[in-house]
Each structure stands twice: as structure tokens, then as C-alpha cells.
Enzyme design. Structure first.
Site, PDB file in Angstrom:
ATOM      1  N   HIS A   1      -3.647   0.028  -4.771  1.00 11.18           N
ATOM      2  CA  HIS A   1      -3.120  -1.155  -5.449  1.00 11.18           C
ATOM      3  C   HIS A   1      -3.576  -1.163  -6.895  1.00 11.18           C
ATOM      4  O   HIS A   1      -4.728  -1.496  -7.184  1.00 11.18           O
ATOM      5  CB  HIS A   1      -3.591  -2.431  -4.751  1.00 11.18           C
ATOM      6  CG  HIS A   1      -2.926  -2.669  -3.428  1.00 11.18           C
ATOM      7  ND1 HIS A   1      -1.749  -3.367  -3.297  1.00 11.18           N
ATOM      8  CD2 HIS A   1      -3.257  -2.263  -2.187  1.00 11.18           C
ATOM      9  CE1 HIS A   1      -1.385  -3.391  -2.027  1.00 11.18           C
ATOM     10  NE2 HIS A   1      -2.288  -2.728  -1.335  1.00 11.18           N
TER      11      HIS A   1
ATOM     12  N   ALA B   1       2.792  -2.056   4.152  1.00  7.79           N
ATOM     13  CA  ALA B   1       2.583  -1.041   5.182  1.00  7.79           C
ATOM     14  C   ALA B   1       2.199  -1.787   6.455  1.00  7.79           C
ATOM     15  O   ALA B   1       1.492  -2.793   6.387  1.00  7.79           O
ATOM     16  CB  ALA B   1       1.464  -0.088   4.769  1.00  7.79           C
TER      17      ALA B   1
ATOM     18  N   MET C   1      -1.596  -6.986   7.268  1.00 10.20           N
ATOM     19  CA  MET C   1      -2.639  -7.854   6.700  1.00 10.20           C
ATOM     20  C   MET C   1      -2.188  -8.553   5.416  1.00 10.20           C
ATOM     21  O   MET C   1      -3.026  -8.967   4.613  1.00 10.20           O
ATOM     22  CB  MET C   1      -3.887  -7.022   6.408  1.00 10.20           C
ATOM     23  CG  MET C   1      -4.401  -6.209   7.588  1.00 10.20           C
ATOM     24  SD  MET C   1      -5.790  -5.166   7.101  1.00 10.20           S
ATOM     25  CE  MET C   1      -5.915  -4.059   8.520  1.00 10.20           C
ATOM     26  N   SER C   2      -0.891  -8.642   5.189  1.00  8.71           N
ATOM     27  CA  SER C   2      -0.430  -9.218   3.911  1.00  8.71           C
ATOM     28  C   SER C   2       0.864  -9.984   4.116  1.00  8.71           C
ATOM     29  O   SER C   2       1.179 -10.422   5.218  1.00  8.71           O
ATOM     30  CB  SER C   2      -0.207  -8.085   2.895  1.00  8.71           C
ATOM     31  OG  SER C   2       0.889  -7.272   3.300  1.00  8.71           O
TER      32      SER C   2
ATOM     33  N   TYR D   1      -8.183 -10.941   2.978  1.00  4.37           N
ATOM     34  CA  TYR D   1      -9.474 -10.398   3.426  1.00  4.37           C
ATOM     35  C   TYR D   1     -10.396 -10.005   2.278  1.00  4.37           C
ATOM     36  O   TYR D   1     -11.578  -9.764   2.471  1.00  4.37           O
ATOM     37  CB  TYR D   1      -9.280  -9.203   4.369  1.00  4.37           C
ATOM     38  CG  TYR D   1      -8.544  -8.012   3.778  1.00  4.37           C
ATOM     39  CD1 TYR D   1      -9.117  -7.185   2.825  1.00  4.37           C
ATOM     40  CD2 TYR D   1      -7.244  -7.727   4.186  1.00  4.37           C
ATOM     41  CE1 TYR D   1      -8.432  -6.105   2.288  1.00  4.37           C
ATOM     42  CE2 TYR D   1      -6.547  -6.653   3.661  1.00  4.37           C
ATOM     43  CZ  TYR D   1      -7.149  -5.838   2.715  1.00  4.37           C
ATOM     44  OH  TYR D   1      -6.474  -4.784   2.188  1.00  4.37           O
ATOM     45  N   GLU D   2      -9.866  -9.959   1.037  1.00  2.00           N
ATOM     46  CA  GLU D   2     -10.726  -9.501  -0.065  1.00  2.00           C
ATOM     47  C   GLU D   2     -11.774 -10.543  -0.428  1.00  2.00           C
ATOM     48  O   GLU D   2     -12.921 -10.207  -0.680  1.00  2.00           O
ATOM     49  CB  GLU D   2      -9.865  -9.117  -1.276  1.00  2.00           C
ATOM     50  CG  GLU D   2      -9.084  -7.828  -1.001  1.00  2.00           C
ATOM     51  CD  GLU D   2      -8.132  -7.461  -2.123  1.00  2.00           C
ATOM     52  OE1 GLU D   2      -8.560  -7.400  -3.280  1.00  2.00           O
ATOM     53  OE2 GLU D   2      -6.943  -7.243  -1.826  1.00  2.00           O
TER      54      GLU D   2
ATOM     55  N   SER E   1       0.829  -1.204   0.000  1.00  2.00           N
ATOM     56  CA  SER E   1       0.000   0.000   0.000  1.00  2.00           C
ATOM     57  C   SER E   1       0.864   1.256   0.000  1.00  2.00           C
ATOM     58  O   SER E   1       1.777   1.392   0.820  1.00  2.00           O
ATOM     59  CB  SER E   1      -0.878   0.035   1.259  1.00  2.00           C
ATOM     60  OG  SER E   1      -1.764  -1.038   1.260  1.00  2.00           O
TER      61      SER E   1
ATOM     62  N   ASN F   1       1.970   3.648  11.162  1.00  2.36           N
ATOM     63  CA  ASN F   1       1.290   4.072  12.394  1.00  2.36           C
ATOM     64  C   ASN F   1       1.783   3.226  13.545  1.00  2.36           C
ATOM     65  O   ASN F   1       2.329   2.140  13.344  1.00  2.36           O
ATOM     66  CB  ASN F   1      -0.222   3.870  12.247  1.00  2.36           C
ATOM     67  CG  ASN F   1      -0.593   2.454  11.855  1.00  2.36           C
ATOM     68  OD1 ASN F   1      -0.512   2.081  10.678  1.00  2.36           O
ATOM     69  ND2 ASN F   1      -0.950   1.658  12.838  1.00  2.36           N
TER      70      ASN F   1
ATOM     71  N   HIS G   1      -5.372  -9.442  -1.157  1.00  2.00           N
ATOM     72  CA  HIS G   1      -5.210  -9.848   0.234  1.00  2.00           C
ATOM     73  C   HIS G   1      -6.203 -10.959   0.587  1.00  2.00           C
ATOM     74  O   HIS G   1      -7.268 -11.063  -0.026  1.00  2.00           O
ATOM     75  CB  HIS G   1      -5.471  -8.658   1.173  1.00  2.00           C
ATOM     76  CG  HIS G   1      -4.622  -7.458   0.890  1.00  2.00           C
ATOM     77  ND1 HIS G   1      -4.894  -6.585  -0.146  1.00  2.00           N
ATOM     78  CD2 HIS G   1      -3.504  -6.994   1.505  1.00  2.00           C
ATOM     79  CE1 HIS G   1      -3.969  -5.630  -0.158  1.00  2.00           C
ATOM     80  NE2 HIS G   1      -3.123  -5.850   0.822  1.00  2.00           N
TER      81      HIS G   1
ATOM     82  N   HIS H   1      -7.253   3.701   6.487  1.00  2.00           N
ATOM     83  CA  HIS H   1      -6.503   3.327   5.284  1.00  2.00           C
ATOM     84  C   HIS H   1      -5.907   4.574   4.620  1.00  2.00           C
ATOM     85  O   HIS H   1      -4.831   4.508   4.022  1.00  2.00           O
ATOM     86  CB  HIS H   1      -7.403   2.564   4.318  1.00  2.00           C
ATOM     87  CG  HIS H   1      -6.648   1.913   3.182  1.00  2.00           C
ATOM     88  ND1 HIS H   1      -5.598   1.035   3.380  1.00  2.00           N
ATOM     89  CD2 HIS H   1      -6.775   2.026   1.834  1.00  2.00           C
ATOM     90  CE1 HIS H   1      -5.118   0.640   2.204  1.00  2.00           C
ATOM     91  NE2 HIS H   1      -5.807   1.230   1.256  1.00  2.00           N
TER      92      HIS H   1
HETATM   93  N1  HPA Z   1      -2.600  -3.021  11.414  1.00  2.00           N
HETATM   94  C1  HPA Z   1      -2.727  -3.831  10.345  1.00  2.00           C
HETATM   95  N2  HPA Z   1      -2.344  -3.506   9.137  1.00  2.00           N
HETATM   96  C2  HPA Z   1      -1.788  -2.294   8.964  1.00  2.00           C
HETATM   97  C3  HPA Z   1      -1.618  -1.399  10.023  1.00  2.00           C
HETATM   98  C4  HPA Z   1      -2.045  -1.783  11.322  1.00  2.00           C
HETATM   99  O1  HPA Z   1      -1.928  -1.046  12.319  1.00  2.00           O
HETATM  100  N3  HPA Z   1      -1.043  -0.284   9.505  1.00  2.00           N
HETATM  101  C5  HPA Z   1      -0.859  -0.507   8.178  1.00  2.00           C
HETATM  102  N4  HPA Z   1      -1.305  -1.727   7.846  1.00  2.00           N
END
Ligand code: HPA
Length: 272
Positions: A62, A114, A209-210, A86-87, A31, A233, A84, A245
Site C-alpha cells: 500500500h 484481496a 479485512m477492508s 486493524y492498523e 493489496s 487464496n 485498515h 501476506h
Molecule cells: N482472509 C482475510 N483477508 C484476506 C484473505 C483471507 O483469507 N486473503 C486475502 N485477504
């Protein structure tokens, strides 16, 4: 059609369109890391829609295209856009793309993503090399895989020699590269603060998440793996900034310059 048939047709198409370029390294952009696509010299861009078994990414940030070309003199195949788990609830969403890279001849796969940091001192904009992972999803991209090759050894899944070279390259270029364990949560919702505290106890340094399913697929396909997380973050509950996001995309885009410089130098010295 079988997966192997899809992969063969993809390799034929990509070799034809690129004039027979033989990539040595595959790269998957996470991302907000789209700017890295600009580093591919003389690219041949192929939309995923032209390829067999490539899922169209459904997440902002993406694109869906494969680039073939050179970065710093090393032939690469870059996936600009990933799908991903989750998609569509499928851990094997990236099976055909990863295997296509292996079949094209890529000896290594560089994964980028990310991530949220679990270490207060590793804040937004930091970059971390993944040294190991923890899957908190309970699923595998190799469910249903025939043959005994599916019992993949995951010790040193993130190649120690590539990690050492990444650290040397970062040092030589004045970049701080953290090192840590990535925990895979399924998403698409962010984690709860309690989940983050639990992940910390388990030994995680970052969450996302990837990446984990792609690492497993790449090891199964015989590729070496290196992976870089851009911290966008602090993880849930660690500060008062709400997770979104949009924030992931904007912070990743700002930190993309460091990853870009690191990868340019890393690929320039790619072993002959
Ligand atoms: N959690 C999960 N996936 C992420 C995060 C997070 O804090 N930041 C960027 N992708």
C-alpha cells in the site's frame, strides 16, 4: 481542526495541483493492485503526507498517494494505498480520504481488495463483484457521527446498476466475474477454520479485512459503490497452503491484469 476543514483544504490543494481536474469516479486500490495506477493517464500524484487527515498506510503493498488523471477518458481520483481498521483500531481510518473524493465530485467509488474465497470452485486468481456484505467486527466508521445522516440505508449498498454493467463489461471482454457476499473480519490475523465455516453458514462467499467501512462511508457521503475482490487464496482450512501476506500480494499482482482490463472497459463506457 475539524474534519470538514481538512476536506476543504484537501479539495483546494488537489484542484490547484491538478489544474482543476474534476474526477467523476474514485478508486481505492487493494493489496497487490498497485499496477492499476499505471493506467491513470497524465497523473497528478499527491503524497498522503501533503494532505490533511490522510492516514499513512502501514501495510506492505500500500503506497500512500492520491492520483488524479484520466482512465479511458474518464476523470478519476485514485487512492493508491488504504489504511485498515486493524492498523490503529479505528474503523473510521478512511473517513477523510473517502469524504475528500466525494467533495471533489466523485459520483461513484470503486473499491478493490484481496480476499479469501469460501467457494472451492472460485479459486486463487478469480475476480468477484461484491453484491452485499456482512460485518463481523461490530464496529462502524460512523460511530460518533453527528446528525441523522448516520442512519445510512444499506440496502443495495453495492449499486445494482453498476453491478449489472460490470457483469456486461466482463462478458463483453471474455472475463469471468463471480458475484457474491463479502464478510469483513477485523484482522490482522487470518481467520480460523471454524470462523470460516461459521461465515459460510451466515452466507458469505469471500472474506477480507477492508472495504466494508469504506462502503459505509461512501454511502453516507452519497456516492454509489461498486467493489471487486481478487481471490488470492481459499479461506482458512479449505486447503493445505498456509496463508500469508506474501501470498496475498503475489497472487493479487498476477490477477491484477484481469481487474485492470475490466476497469479500463468499465470506465470507458462511463455514463455521460
Ligand atoms: N482472509 C482475510 N483477508 C484476506 C484473505 C483471507 O483469507 N486473503 C486475502 N485477504
Amino acid at each position: 481542526m475539524t474534519i470538514n476543514h481538512d476536506i476543504t483544504r484537501n479539495v483546494d490543494l488537489l484542484e490547484a495541483r491538478s489544474g482543476g481536474l474534476k474526477p467523476r469516479v474514485g478508486i481505492i486500490l487493494g493489496s497487490g493492485l498497485g499496477p492499476l495506477a499505471e493506467d491513470v493517464a497524465d497523473p497528478t500524484a499527491v503524497p498522503y503526507g501533503d494532505l490533511h487527515g490522510f492516514p499513512m498506510p502501514g501495510v506492505g503493498g500500500h503506497a500512500g498517494r492520491l492520483l488524479l488523471g484520466n482512465i479511458a477518458g474518464t476523470p478519476v481520483a485514485m487512492l493508491h494505498g488504504r489504511s485498515h481498521y486493524y492498523e490503529a483500531g479505528r474503523a473510521d481510518a478512511m473517513k477523510v480520504p473517502v469524504r475528500t473524493l466525494a467533495a471533489l465530485g466523485c459520483e461513484a467509488l470503486i473499491l478493490t481488495n484481496a480476499a479469501g474465497s469460501l467457494r472451492a470452485e472460485v479459486g486463487p486468481g478469480s475476480v468477484m463483484a461484491i453484491n452485499d456484505h456482512i460485518s463481523l467486527t461490530g464496529v462502524s466508521p460512523l460511530f460518533g457521527e453527528p446528525g441523522d445522516g448516520k442512519f445510512v440505508n444499506m440496502v443495495d449498498a453495492y449499486d445494482p446498476a453498476l453491478r449489472a454493467r460490470l457483469q456486461e463489461t466482463a462478458k463483453a471482454n471474455g472475463l469471468t466475474l463471480h458475484d457474491g457476499v463479502y464478510a469483513w473480519f477485523c484482522g490482522p490475523h487470518f481467520e480460523t477454520p471454524a470462523e470460516i465455516r461459521a461465515a459460510r453458514v451466515l452466507g458469505a462467499d469471500a472474506v477480507g479485512m477492508s472495504t466494508v467501512p469504506e462502503c459505509i462511508l461512501a454511502r453516507h457521503a452519497g456516492m454509489k459503490v461498486a467493489a471487486l475482490s481478487i481471490v488470492t487464496n481459499l479461506a482458512a482450512g479449505m486447503d493445505d497452503i498456509g496463508l500469508s501476506h506474501d501470498q496475498t500480494l503475489s497472487v493479487a499482482a498476477r490477477a491484477a491484469g484481469d481487474v485492470r482490463n475490466l476497469l479500463l472497459a468499465f470506465l470507458k463506457d462511463w455514463p455521460a
